[in-house]
Design a protein around this motif. Structure first.
Motif, PDB file in Angstrom:
ATOM      1  N   LEU A   1      -1.674  -7.778   7.029  1.00 31.97           N
ATOM      2  CA  LEU A   1      -1.953  -8.776   5.996  1.00 31.97           C
ATOM      3  C   LEU A   1      -1.739  -8.209   4.591  1.00 31.97           C
ATOM      4  O   LEU A   1      -1.148  -8.882   3.735  1.00 31.97           O
ATOM      5  CB  LEU A   1      -3.384  -9.299   6.136  1.00 31.97           C
ATOM      6  CG  LEU A   1      -3.688 -10.130   7.391  1.00 31.97           C
ATOM      7  CD1 LEU A   1      -5.153 -10.557   7.402  1.00 31.97           C
ATOM      8  CD2 LEU A   1      -2.787 -11.362   7.453  1.00 31.97           C
ATOM      9  N   ALA A   2      -2.214  -7.000   4.354  1.00 30.13           N
ATOM     10  CA  ALA A   2      -2.060  -6.408   3.020  1.00 30.13           C
ATOM     11  C   ALA A   2      -0.582  -6.259   2.672  1.00 30.13           C
ATOM     12  O   ALA A   2      -0.161  -6.573   1.551  1.00 30.13           O
ATOM     13  CB  ALA A   2      -2.760  -5.049   2.969  1.00 30.13           C
ATOM     14  N   GLY A   3       0.205  -5.789   3.634  1.00 33.00           N
ATOM     15  CA  GLY A   3       1.626  -5.596   3.390  1.00 33.00           C
ATOM     16  C   GLY A   3       2.371  -6.892   3.149  1.00 33.00           C
ATOM     17  O   GLY A   3       3.183  -6.998   2.217  1.00 33.00           O
ATOM     18  N   TRP A   4       2.104  -7.893   3.976  1.00 30.78           N
ATOM     19  CA  TRP A   4       2.818  -9.166   3.818  1.00 30.78           C
ATOM     20  C   TRP A   4       2.378  -9.894   2.559  1.00 30.78           C
ATOM     21  O   TRP A   4       3.178 -10.581   1.928  1.00 30.78           O
ATOM     22  CB  TRP A   4       2.623 -10.038   5.070  1.00 30.78           C
ATOM     23  CG  TRP A   4       3.682  -9.711   6.102  1.00 30.78           C
ATOM     24  CD1 TRP A   4       4.030  -8.462   6.533  1.00 30.78           C
ATOM     25  CD2 TRP A   4       4.523 -10.632   6.798  1.00 30.78           C
ATOM     26  NE1 TRP A   4       5.036  -8.558   7.459  1.00 30.78           N
ATOM     27  CE2 TRP A   4       5.357  -9.867   7.641  1.00 30.78           C
ATOM     28  CE3 TRP A   4       4.642 -12.008   6.797  1.00 30.78           C
ATOM     29  CZ2 TRP A   4       6.311 -10.452   8.475  1.00 30.78           C
ATOM     30  CZ3 TRP A   4       5.591 -12.596   7.629  1.00 30.78           C
ATOM     31  CH2 TRP A   4       6.417 -11.827   8.452  1.00 30.78           C
ATOM     32  N   ASN A   5       1.121  -9.764   2.178  1.00 27.13           N
ATOM     33  CA  ASN A   5       0.680 -10.365   0.916  1.00 27.13           C
ATOM     34  C   ASN A   5       1.319  -9.666  -0.278  1.00 27.13           C
ATOM     35  O   ASN A   5       1.662 -10.314  -1.278  1.00 27.13           O
ATOM     36  CB  ASN A   5      -0.851 -10.297   0.803  1.00 27.13           C
ATOM     37  CG  ASN A   5      -1.531 -11.476   1.462  1.00 27.13           C
ATOM     38  OD1 ASN A   5      -1.265 -12.628   1.120  1.00 27.13           O
ATOM     39  ND2 ASN A   5      -2.402 -11.214   2.426  1.00 27.13           N
TER      40      ASN A   5
ATOM     41  N   ARG B   1      18.276  -8.076  -3.357  1.00 24.59           N
ATOM     42  CA  ARG B   1      18.737  -7.219  -2.252  1.00 24.59           C
ATOM     43  C   ARG B   1      17.649  -6.240  -1.826  1.00 24.59           C
ATOM     44  O   ARG B   1      17.457  -5.991  -0.630  1.00 24.59           O
ATOM     45  CB  ARG B   1      19.995  -6.459  -2.675  1.00 24.59           C
ATOM     46  CG  ARG B   1      21.242  -7.321  -2.783  1.00 24.59           C
ATOM     47  CD  ARG B   1      22.494  -6.455  -2.902  1.00 24.59           C
ATOM     48  NE  ARG B   1      23.658  -7.263  -3.223  1.00 24.59           N
ATOM     49  CZ  ARG B   1      24.121  -7.465  -4.445  1.00 24.59           C
ATOM     50  NH1 ARG B   1      23.490  -6.897  -5.493  1.00 24.59           N
ATOM     51  NH2 ARG B   1      25.182  -8.219  -4.647  1.00 24.59           N
ATOM     52  N   ASN B   2      16.942  -5.686  -2.807  1.00 22.25           N
ATOM     53  CA  ASN B   2      15.850  -4.766  -2.482  1.00 22.25           C
ATOM     54  C   ASN B   2      14.771  -5.449  -1.656  1.00 22.25           C
ATOM     55  O   ASN B   2      14.228  -4.862  -0.706  1.00 22.25           O
ATOM     56  CB  ASN B   2      15.242  -4.187  -3.761  1.00 22.25           C
ATOM     57  CG  ASN B   2      16.141  -3.173  -4.432  1.00 22.25           C
ATOM     58  OD1 ASN B   2      16.985  -2.561  -3.795  1.00 22.25           O
ATOM     59  ND2 ASN B   2      15.966  -2.987  -5.739  1.00 22.25           N
ATOM     60  N   VAL B   3      14.462  -6.687  -2.003  1.00 27.88           N
ATOM     61  CA  VAL B   3      13.449  -7.434  -1.254  1.00 27.88           C
ATOM     62  C   VAL B   3      13.927  -7.699   0.168  1.00 27.88           C
ATOM     63  O   VAL B   3      13.189  -7.512   1.140  1.00 27.88           O
ATOM     64  CB  VAL B   3      13.124  -8.768  -1.959  1.00 27.88           C
ATOM     65  CG1 VAL B   3      12.245  -9.642  -1.069  1.00 27.88           C
ATOM     66  CG2 VAL B   3      12.420  -8.509  -3.279  1.00 27.88           C
ATOM     67  N   LEU B   4      15.165  -8.120   0.294  1.00 30.95           N
ATOM     68  CA  LEU B   4      15.701  -8.483   1.608  1.00 30.95           C
ATOM     69  C   LEU B   4      15.921  -7.268   2.501  1.00 30.95           C
ATOM     70  O   LEU B   4      15.811  -7.368   3.731  1.00 30.95           O
ATOM     71  CB  LEU B   4      17.023  -9.238   1.426  1.00 30.95           C
ATOM     72  CG  LEU B   4      16.910 -10.618   0.773  1.00 30.95           C
ATOM     73  CD1 LEU B   4      18.289 -11.143   0.388  1.00 30.95           C
ATOM     74  CD2 LEU B   4      16.217 -11.609   1.705  1.00 30.95           C
ATOM     75  N   GLU B   5      16.237  -6.126   1.900  1.00 31.66           N
ATOM     76  CA  GLU B   5      16.526  -4.929   2.687  1.00 31.66           C
ATOM     77  C   GLU B   5      15.284  -4.079   2.940  1.00 31.66           C
ATOM     78  O   GLU B   5      15.354  -3.078   3.668  1.00 31.66           O
ATOM     79  CB  GLU B   5      17.584  -4.094   1.965  1.00 31.66           C
ATOM     80  CG  GLU B   5      18.947  -4.784   1.891  1.00 31.66           C
ATOM     81  CD  GLU B   5      19.923  -4.052   0.978  1.00 31.66           C
ATOM     82  OE1 GLU B   5      19.544  -2.980   0.450  1.00 31.66           O
ATOM     83  OE2 GLU B   5      21.048  -4.552   0.801  1.00 31.66           O
ATOM     84  N   SER B   6      14.163  -4.452   2.358  1.00 31.04           N
ATOM     85  CA  SER B   6      12.937  -3.670   2.543  1.00 31.04           C
ATOM     86  C   SER B   6      12.516  -3.654   4.007  1.00 31.04           C
ATOM     87  O   SER B   6      12.456  -4.697   4.662  1.00 31.04           O
ATOM     88  CB  SER B   6      11.799  -4.251   1.692  1.00 31.04           C
ATOM     89  OG  SER B   6      10.577  -3.618   2.018  1.00 31.04           O
ATOM     90  N   PRO B   7      12.185  -2.471   4.539  1.00 30.49           N
ATOM     91  CA  PRO B   7      11.736  -2.383   5.940  1.00 30.49           C
ATOM     92  C   PRO B   7      10.262  -2.736   6.117  1.00 30.49           C
ATOM     93  O   PRO B   7       9.775  -2.793   7.245  1.00 30.49           O
ATOM     94  CB  PRO B   7      11.996  -0.919   6.281  1.00 30.49           C
ATOM     95  CG  PRO B   7      11.786  -0.202   4.977  1.00 30.49           C
ATOM     96  CD  PRO B   7      12.295  -1.143   3.919  1.00 30.49           C
ATOM     97  N   GLU B   8       9.563  -2.970   5.009  1.00 32.21           N
ATOM     98  CA  GLU B   8       8.115  -3.174   5.083  1.00 32.21           C
ATOM     99  C   GLU B   8       7.691  -4.360   5.958  1.00 32.21           C
ATOM    100  O   GLU B   8       6.782  -4.221   6.782  1.00 32.21           O
ATOM    101  CB  GLU B   8       7.528  -3.309   3.682  1.00 32.21           C
ATOM    102  CG  GLU B   8       7.390  -1.992   2.939  1.00 32.21           C
ATOM    103  CD  GLU B   8       6.555  -0.977   3.708  1.00 32.21           C
ATOM    104  OE1 GLU B   8       5.405  -1.305   4.067  1.00 32.21           O
ATOM    105  OE2 GLU B   8       7.068   0.109   3.982  1.00 32.21           O
ATOM    106  N   PRO B   9       8.285  -5.550   5.790  1.00 32.85           N
ATOM    107  CA  PRO B   9       7.825  -6.671   6.629  1.00 32.85           C
ATOM    108  C   PRO B   9       7.919  -6.383   8.130  1.00 32.85           C
ATOM    109  O   PRO B   9       6.987  -6.691   8.887  1.00 32.85           O
ATOM    110  CB  PRO B   9       8.757  -7.820   6.214  1.00 32.85           C
ATOM    111  CG  PRO B   9       9.122  -7.498   4.800  1.00 32.85           C
ATOM    112  CD  PRO B   9       9.271  -6.004   4.786  1.00 32.85           C
ATOM    113  N   LEU B  10       9.019  -5.778   8.557  1.00 38.32           N
ATOM    114  CA  LEU B  10       9.173  -5.467   9.978  1.00 38.32           C
ATOM    115  C   LEU B  10       8.214  -4.361  10.399  1.00 38.32           C
ATOM    116  O   LEU B  10       7.635  -4.407  11.494  1.00 38.32           O
ATOM    117  CB  LEU B  10      10.616  -5.058  10.267  1.00 38.32           C
ATOM    118  CG  LEU B  10      11.003  -4.933  11.752  1.00 38.32           C
ATOM    119  CD1 LEU B  10      10.679  -6.223  12.507  1.00 38.32           C
ATOM    120  CD2 LEU B  10      12.483  -4.595  11.880  1.00 38.32           C
TER     121      LEU B  10
END
Length: 321
Positions: free
Chosen positions: A182-186, A266-275
């Motif tokens: 939750l913290a990461g996705w928020n 691009r940085n937002v879309l390529e971020s590995p954080e959501p996965l």
């Protein structure tokens, strides 16, 4: 008609004097009214980035609308359940310990209603089942008159202890999901995607400024509805060096803002954080279900054994008759 032309000329002259914000506002209004000419088009790659960021934003909003329930302790607590202060006073483990030393029904009742030693017990479904099972066990114990212990009462007590452990495992799962998913996705939604949104707004601002400058230096700042299209005989007239410089400056700003926004998106879309965060969600859920399976796997043979003993005792009693 001469009056209309005079007003248009005045508005055109005014265009060179009004603030950039007002110029953009006029340009935006013209576009909404379908009066804008030669609107600068965004590159296809940029439009694709915008669509992908919008999709990522929608995904985060949809998932968080559901998974945010993990931040609420009582998300699975029965809505119709009415538990008293005494019910929530002590853990099942504490009550079982107190009951083990009780020598009379009065002492057993006192153990069940003992004042809390810590904060009130959690309002989760497994904890509620545990409390109900222990209370039910004591009802049977207090009315049991035969030799030994009531097998169902014994089984309910052991089930109560197991369900409380499962409830604690659920709370541990929830804590992990809150901190690792939750913290990461928020953060992605409210910080990273928000940065991309601000960058896109800066691009739109630069585009409106560019188109407003082009319209002004070409004498097409405003046209009153119903006055007809402007004359095109001067479309290709030579621009003054000052006007050309102003357009080039606006174009440079537009290109700069577009490139910066594209980089942010691009940085937002390529971020590995959501996965990575999603993997943590799955890991927390898996750990909880694994723990619950282990607890119930320990409990099942015990209850099965109590059932077999009860049936054997019942069969023996029938054989004596």
């Amino acid at each position: 008609m001469e009056a209309f032309k005079g007003l248009q000329k005045s508005l055109t002259n005014l265009g060179g004097q009004i603030t950039p914000f007002a110029s953009r506002t006029i340009q935006y209004t013209k576009e909404q009214l379908g009066q804008a000419e030669d609107k600068t088009q965004m590159p296809p790659d940029y439009i694709d980035l915008e669509k992908r960021v919008d999709a990522l934003k929608a995904v985060h909003q949809k998932m968080l609308a559901v998974t945010s329930q993990y931040a609420s302790e009582s998300y699975d607590y029965p809505a119709n359940l009415k538990e008293t202060f005494q019910d929530l006073g002590r853990t099942v483990q504490e009550k079982v310990s107190l009951l083990s030393s009780a020598t009379s029904p009065a002492e057993a009742q006192a153990a069940l209603t003992a004042p809390p030693s810590h904060k009130p017990q959690p309002k989760t479904f497994p904890h509620a089942i545990a409390r109900a099972s222990l209370a039910s066990s004591q009802v049977l114990h207090q009315t049991h008159t035969g030799a030994g212990e009531d097998p169902l009462a014994t089984a309910l007590e052991k089930y109560a202890l197991a369900m409380e452990r499962i409830g604690e495992a659920r709370l541990a799962q929830d804590a992990q999901i809150q901190s690792r998913f939750l913290a990461g996705w928020n953060t992605t939604l409210n910080t990273n995607i928000m940065f991309a949104t601000r960058a896109r707004k800066a691009v739109e601002k630069a585009r409106l400024t560019l188109d407003a400058v082009k319209a002004r230096v070409k004498g097409t700042t405003w046209r009153l509805p119903g006055t007809g299209p402007r004359d095109h005989h001067d479309d290709h007239h030579e621009l003054s060096p000052e006007a050309q410089e102003e357009i080039e400056k606006a174009e440079d700003e537009f290109v700069t803002q577009t490139e910066e926004a594209a980089g942010v998106m691009r940085n937002v879309l390529e971020s590995p954080e959501p996965l990575r965060n999603l993997a943590e969600l799955v890991a927390a859920q898996m750990e909880f279900h694994k723990k619950a399976h282990e607890i119930l796997s320990e409990l099942a043979p015990i209850i099965d054994g109590l059932q077999v003993e009860q049936e054997a005792s019942r069969a023996s009693a029938f054989s004596l008759h």
